[in-house]
Scaffold this motif. Structure first.
Motif, mmCIF file in Angstrom:
data_model
loop_
_atom_site.group_PDB
_atom_site.id
_atom_site.type_symbol
_atom_site.label_atom_id
_atom_site.label_comp_id
_atom_site.label_asym_id
_atom_site.label_seq_id
_atom_site.Cartn_x
_atom_site.Cartn_y
_atom_site.Cartn_z
ATOM 1 N N GLU A 49 -0.679 -13.859 5.994
ATOM 2 C CA GLU A 49 -0.181 -12.497 6.122
ATOM 3 C C GLU A 49 -0.296 -11.791 4.773
ATOM 4 N N LEU A 50 -0.505 -10.505 4.832
ATOM 5 C CA LEU A 50 -0.623 -9.695 3.622
ATOM 6 C C LEU A 50 0.451 -8.613 3.673
ATOM 7 N N LYS A 51 1.295 -8.597 2.663
ATOM 8 C CA LYS A 51 2.273 -7.495 2.583
ATOM 9 C C LYS A 51 1.702 -6.411 1.688
ATOM 10 N N VAL A 52 1.753 -5.194 2.168
ATOM 11 C CA VAL A 52 1.178 -4.061 1.448
ATOM 12 C C VAL A 52 2.285 -3.038 1.202
ATOM 13 N N GLU A 53 2.518 -2.741 -0.063
ATOM 14 C CA GLU A 53 3.590 -1.796 -0.411
ATOM 15 C C GLU A 53 3.006 -0.592 -1.126
ATOM 16 N N GLN A 54 3.331 0.560 -0.607
ATOM 17 C CA GLN A 54 2.888 1.798 -1.242
ATOM 18 C C GLN A 54 4.061 2.468 -1.920
ATOM 19 N N ASN A 55 3.768 3.107 -3.032
ATOM 20 C CA ASN A 55 4.775 3.996 -3.614
ATOM 21 C C ASN A 55 4.097 5.097 -4.406
ATOM 22 N N PRO A 56 4.724 6.256 -4.374
ATOM 23 C CA PRO A 56 5.956 6.557 -3.665
ATOM 24 C C PRO A 56 5.714 6.732 -2.170
ATOM 25 N N LEU A 57 6.783 6.774 -1.391
ATOM 26 C CA LEU A 57 6.647 7.038 0.039
ATOM 27 C C LEU A 57 6.548 8.531 0.302
ATOM 28 N N PHE A 58 7.153 9.314 -0.562
ATOM 29 C CA PHE A 58 7.085 10.775 -0.443
ATOM 30 C C PHE A 58 6.724 11.343 -1.806
ATOM 31 N N LEU A 59 5.899 12.345 -1.791
ATOM 32 C CA LEU A 59 5.457 12.937 -3.046
ATOM 33 C C LEU A 59 5.275 14.430 -2.845
ATOM 34 N N SER A 60 6.053 15.187 -3.600
ATOM 35 C CA SER A 60 5.922 16.637 -3.548
ATOM 36 C C SER A 60 5.411 17.092 -4.901
ATOM 37 N N MET A 61 4.324 17.801 -4.917
ATOM 38 C CA MET A 61 3.742 18.184 -6.189
ATOM 39 C C MET A 61 3.206 19.619 -6.132
ATOM 40 N N GLN A 62 3.035 20.193 -7.297
ATOM 41 C CA GLN A 62 2.515 21.543 -7.411
ATOM 42 C C GLN A 62 0.993 21.496 -7.416
ATOM 43 N N GLU A 63 0.409 22.543 -6.936
ATOM 44 C CA GLU A 63 -1.042 22.669 -7.039
ATOM 45 C C GLU A 63 -1.451 22.584 -8.513
#
Lengths: 112, 115
Positions: free
Chosen positions: A1-15
């Motif tokens: 099994e492969l555990k895959v973790e992403q971060n951040p889960l939410f990202l708000s950024m300016q143009e």
């Protein structure tokens, strides 16, 4: 099994700003994939990274793979509103390249 | 036009009533796969197929069946659906992208509700 973790889960950024999404995985893998999903839509393949040190670029997005660190990154340069979407990374293990494991996704909101 | 089609796109059903979600592709890809997408969990692979008559379990195969009798079709069968199978389902096909790896092309999705 492969555990895959992403971060951040939410990202708000300016143009116009730069940012990086990180994808860590738990065991030996030398294939890493990035996908984009727009709200209410299906997934679209962005990048396929097949070896250590692989780097691919498309427009304002650049993806890289470091198999020794078990890390892939998706770098966004000078973000624009059209990049707002959810981004998923996925991997397969060296033991079975047919079996895919996805991260939870990073929801990116680029504010105009 | 290269495409992956799924039917139905939306389905509301009751517990225990057998159903089949079809997936068809016109790209002549050997690899096909089914995923379910649930909020906060990303996508989880249910079953995959490397070619006709060759299938294997993904990460969450319980409660599902598949068959691959023709290269272009890969139906997902729920023999006795339960409410915990309420989800968004995606079919994908894989183009060999160099060595043992696949660039996947996803269908439009099937939203299933089991009451």
């Amino acid at each position: 099994e492969l555990k895959v973790e992403q971060n951040p889960l939410f990202l708000s950024m300016q143009e116009g700003k730069n940012y990086t999404i990180y994808c860590n995985y738990s065991t030996t893998s030398d294939r890493l994939y990035w996908y984009r999903q727009d709200p209410g839509k299906s997934l679209e393949s962005l990048f396929v990274l097949l070896s250590n040190g692989a780097v691919k670029q498309e427009g304002r997005l650049m993806a890289s793979l470091d198999t020794k660190a078990r890390l892939s990154t998706l770098h966004i340069t000078a973000a624009v509103h059209d990049l707002s979407a959810t981004y998923f990374c996925a991997g397969t293990t060296v033991y079975n390249f047919n079996k895919f494991y996805f991260g939870s996704g990073t929801k990116l909101n680029v504010k105009p | 036009e290269a495409q992956v089609t799924q039917n139905p796109r939306y389905l509301i059903t009751v517990t225990g009533k057998k159903l089949t979600v079809t997936c068809s592709q016109n790209m002549n890809h050997e690899y096909m796969s089914w995923y379910r997408q649930d909020p906060g969990l990303g996508l989880r692979q249910i079953y995959y197929s490397m070619n006709v008559e060759v299938t294997d379990k993904g990460d969450v195969p319980e409660g599902y069946k598949v068959s691959r009798k023709e290269k272009r079709n890969f139906p997902l069968i729920l023999e006795s659906p339960s409410p915990n199978q309420t989800s968004l389902y995606f079919c994908a096909t894989g183009r060999n992208s160099g060595g043992p790896s696949y660039e996947q092309y996803f269908g439009p999705g099937t939203r299933l509700t089991v009451t």
